[in-house]
Motif scaffolding. Structure first.
Motif, PDB file in Angstrom:
ATOM      1  N   GLY A 186       0.787  -1.232   0.000  1.00  0.00           N
ATOM      2  CA  GLY A 186       0.000   0.000   0.000  1.00  0.00           C
ATOM      3  C   GLY A 186       0.809   1.268   0.000  1.00  0.00           C
ATOM      4  O   GLY A 186       0.246   2.365  -0.027  1.00  0.00           O
ATOM      5  N   ASN A 187       2.138   1.158   0.026  1.00  0.00           N
ATOM      6  CA  ASN A 187       3.004   2.340   0.035  1.00  0.00           C
ATOM      7  C   ASN A 187       3.597   2.528  -1.354  1.00  0.00           C
ATOM      8  O   ASN A 187       4.436   1.740  -1.801  1.00  0.00           O
ATOM      9  CB  ASN A 187       4.115   2.156   1.079  1.00  0.00           C
ATOM     10  CG  ASN A 187       4.890   3.435   1.321  1.00  0.00           C
ATOM     11  OD1 ASN A 187       5.331   4.091   0.383  1.00  0.00           O
ATOM     12  ND2 ASN A 187       5.057   3.786   2.587  1.00  0.00           N
ATOM     13  N   GLY A 188       3.163   3.577  -2.043  1.00  0.00           N
ATOM     14  CA  GLY A 188       3.622   3.811  -3.404  1.00  0.00           C
ATOM     15  C   GLY A 188       5.117   4.039  -3.493  1.00  0.00           C
ATOM     16  O   GLY A 188       5.780   3.556  -4.419  1.00  0.00           O
ATOM     17  N   PHE A 189       5.690   4.754  -2.518  1.00  0.00           N
ATOM     18  CA  PHE A 189       7.126   5.029  -2.535  1.00  0.00           C
ATOM     19  C   PHE A 189       7.931   3.743  -2.390  1.00  0.00           C
ATOM     20  O   PHE A 189       8.887   3.494  -3.132  1.00  0.00           O
ATOM     21  CB  PHE A 189       7.479   5.998  -1.408  1.00  0.00           C
ATOM     22  CG  PHE A 189       8.953   6.298  -1.301  1.00  0.00           C
ATOM     23  CD1 PHE A 189       9.565   7.176  -2.185  1.00  0.00           C
ATOM     24  CD2 PHE A 189       9.726   5.689  -0.323  1.00  0.00           C
ATOM     25  CE1 PHE A 189      10.915   7.440  -2.102  1.00  0.00           C
ATOM     26  CE2 PHE A 189      11.076   5.946  -0.232  1.00  0.00           C
ATOM     27  CZ  PHE A 189      11.678   6.822  -1.113  1.00  0.00           C
ATOM     28  N   VAL A 190       7.515   2.904  -1.431  1.00  0.00           N
ATOM     29  CA  VAL A 190       8.218   1.643  -1.201  1.00  0.00           C
ATOM     30  C   VAL A 190       8.151   0.748  -2.430  1.00  0.00           C
ATOM     31  O   VAL A 190       9.158   0.184  -2.871  1.00  0.00           O
ATOM     32  CB  VAL A 190       7.631   0.918   0.033  1.00  0.00           C
ATOM     33  CG1 VAL A 190       8.230  -0.477   0.161  1.00  0.00           C
ATOM     34  CG2 VAL A 190       7.896   1.720   1.296  1.00  0.00           C
ATOM     35  N   MET A 191       6.963   0.598  -3.003  1.00  0.00           N
ATOM     36  CA  MET A 191       6.810  -0.268  -4.162  1.00  0.00           C
ATOM     37  C   MET A 191       7.576   0.273  -5.367  1.00  0.00           C
ATOM     38  O   MET A 191       8.094  -0.492  -6.182  1.00  0.00           O
ATOM     39  CB  MET A 191       5.330  -0.429  -4.498  1.00  0.00           C
ATOM     40  CG  MET A 191       4.565  -1.279  -3.502  1.00  0.00           C
ATOM     41  SD  MET A 191       5.268  -2.934  -3.319  1.00  0.00           S
ATOM     42  CE  MET A 191       5.063  -3.586  -4.972  1.00  0.00           C
ATOM     43  N   GLY A 192       7.651   1.600  -5.501  1.00  0.00           N
ATOM     44  CA  GLY A 192       8.433   2.178  -6.586  1.00  0.00           C
ATOM     45  C   GLY A 192       9.910   1.857  -6.448  1.00  0.00           C
ATOM     46  O   GLY A 192      10.585   1.503  -7.422  1.00  0.00           O
ATOM     47  N   VAL A 193      10.429   1.969  -5.219  1.00  0.00           N
ATOM     48  CA  VAL A 193      11.837   1.646  -4.972  1.00  0.00           C
ATOM     49  C   VAL A 193      12.095   0.163  -5.205  1.00  0.00           C
ATOM     50  O   VAL A 193      13.091  -0.221  -5.845  1.00  0.00           O
ATOM     51  CB  VAL A 193      12.231   2.042  -3.531  1.00  0.00           C
ATOM     52  CG1 VAL A 193      13.635   1.537  -3.206  1.00  0.00           C
ATOM     53  CG2 VAL A 193      12.160   3.550  -3.345  1.00  0.00           C
ATOM     54  N   VAL A 194      11.201  -0.695  -4.713  1.00  0.00           N
ATOM     55  CA  VAL A 194      11.354  -2.145  -4.897  1.00  0.00           C
ATOM     56  C   VAL A 194      11.338  -2.498  -6.391  1.00  0.00           C
ATOM     57  O   VAL A 194      12.159  -3.296  -6.861  1.00  0.00           O
ATOM     58  CB  VAL A 194      10.233  -2.902  -4.157  1.00  0.00           C
ATOM     59  CG1 VAL A 194      10.246  -4.385  -4.534  1.00  0.00           C
ATOM     60  CG2 VAL A 194      10.393  -2.750  -2.645  1.00  0.00           C
TER      61      VAL A 194
END
Length: 247
Positions: free
Chosen positions: A226-234
């Motif tokens: 649910g965290n857009g920033f985290v998923m973008g980095v991953v």
């Protein structure tokens, strides 16, 4: 290469549609009238209206001026990507064809055509910039327009499949823009742009994901998915150091 990329995209849409419809067959909704009409030639409905309404003409004049700017920008973006010799001539011919076809569309009471700014992304994704491919495509679309049943089937392509393909094409759009911006030796490649574009779009989509969708995931995964920033980095790490590690 371009042909095989196009076939791969079409195959992905077909495979994704079949899998989704097997999971959720209830989502197939086709009007009975369309299902019972494999072929139809409703040309008797075609009319030409020569009447003129001043208010509508004034409104459409300003709308067309805005479309005129969009048309130039779309053609120039293609010029920047393809670098043809006759760049000025392409702009003039493009504006002329758009204008004439929109006049004809106005007389027939249908939506007129316009050059689309997404074209660089489509060309980057498929690897094909030949205008010759448009002739069989146009002929096929013309034939399909006389088959309500076929259009009904196409209309049942799941939105999740269309969304997935659209994210890929938009990622290629970002890649095409970066390639045109950094044209110096050692600048961006298609892969570099994809590594930037896909995580960027993925994080944006997740940021606007409905809360109801997020609640379907296990509690332990919600803070990550649910965290857009985290998923973008991953996604960027996976693409940079996994999928395209050997580039």
């Amino acid at each position: 290469t371009g042909m095989w990329k196009s076939i791969l995209i079409a195959g992905t849409m077909l495979t994704g549609s079949i899998i989704w419809l097997l999971i959720d067959p209830v989502s197939v909704k086709m009007e009975a009238e369309a299902a019972n009409l494999p072929i139809s030639f409703p040309l008797h409905h075609l009319t030409i209206d020569m009447s003129i309404e001043t208010g509508v003409m004034i409104s459409f004049f300003f709308c067309f001026m805005a479309m005129f700017v969009n048309d130039i920008g779309s053609i120039e973006s293609m010029n920047a990507l393809l670098k043809p010799e006759d760049r000025g001539g392409r702009v003039k011919r493009g504006i002329l064809i758009t204008g004439l076809l929109n006049v004809a569309s106005g007389l027939l009471g249908v939506i007129g055509p316009v050059n689309y700014s997404l074209s660089p992304g489509v060309i980057t994704a498929t690897g094909c910039a030949s205008r010759i491919t448009m002739f069989p495509t146009a002929a096929l679309l013309l034939i399909l327009s006389f088959s309500p049943a076929t259009l009904g089937i196409i209309g049942n392509i799941p939105s999740v499949v269309i969304g997935g393909i659209l994210i890929y094409v938009l990622s290629m759009q970002i890649s095409a823009g970066l390639i045109m911006t950094f044209e110096s030796p050692g600048g961006f490649t298609v892969t570099d742009g994809l590594i930037i574009g896909l995580p960027l779009l993925l994080s944006t989509v997740i940021a606007f994901m409905p809360a109801g969708v997020l609640e379907t995931f296990p509690d332990v995964l919600r803070p990550v998915i649910g965290n857009g920033f985290v998923m973008g980095v991953v996604a960027a790490l996976i693409m940079e150091h996994g999928l395209y590690r050997s580039r």
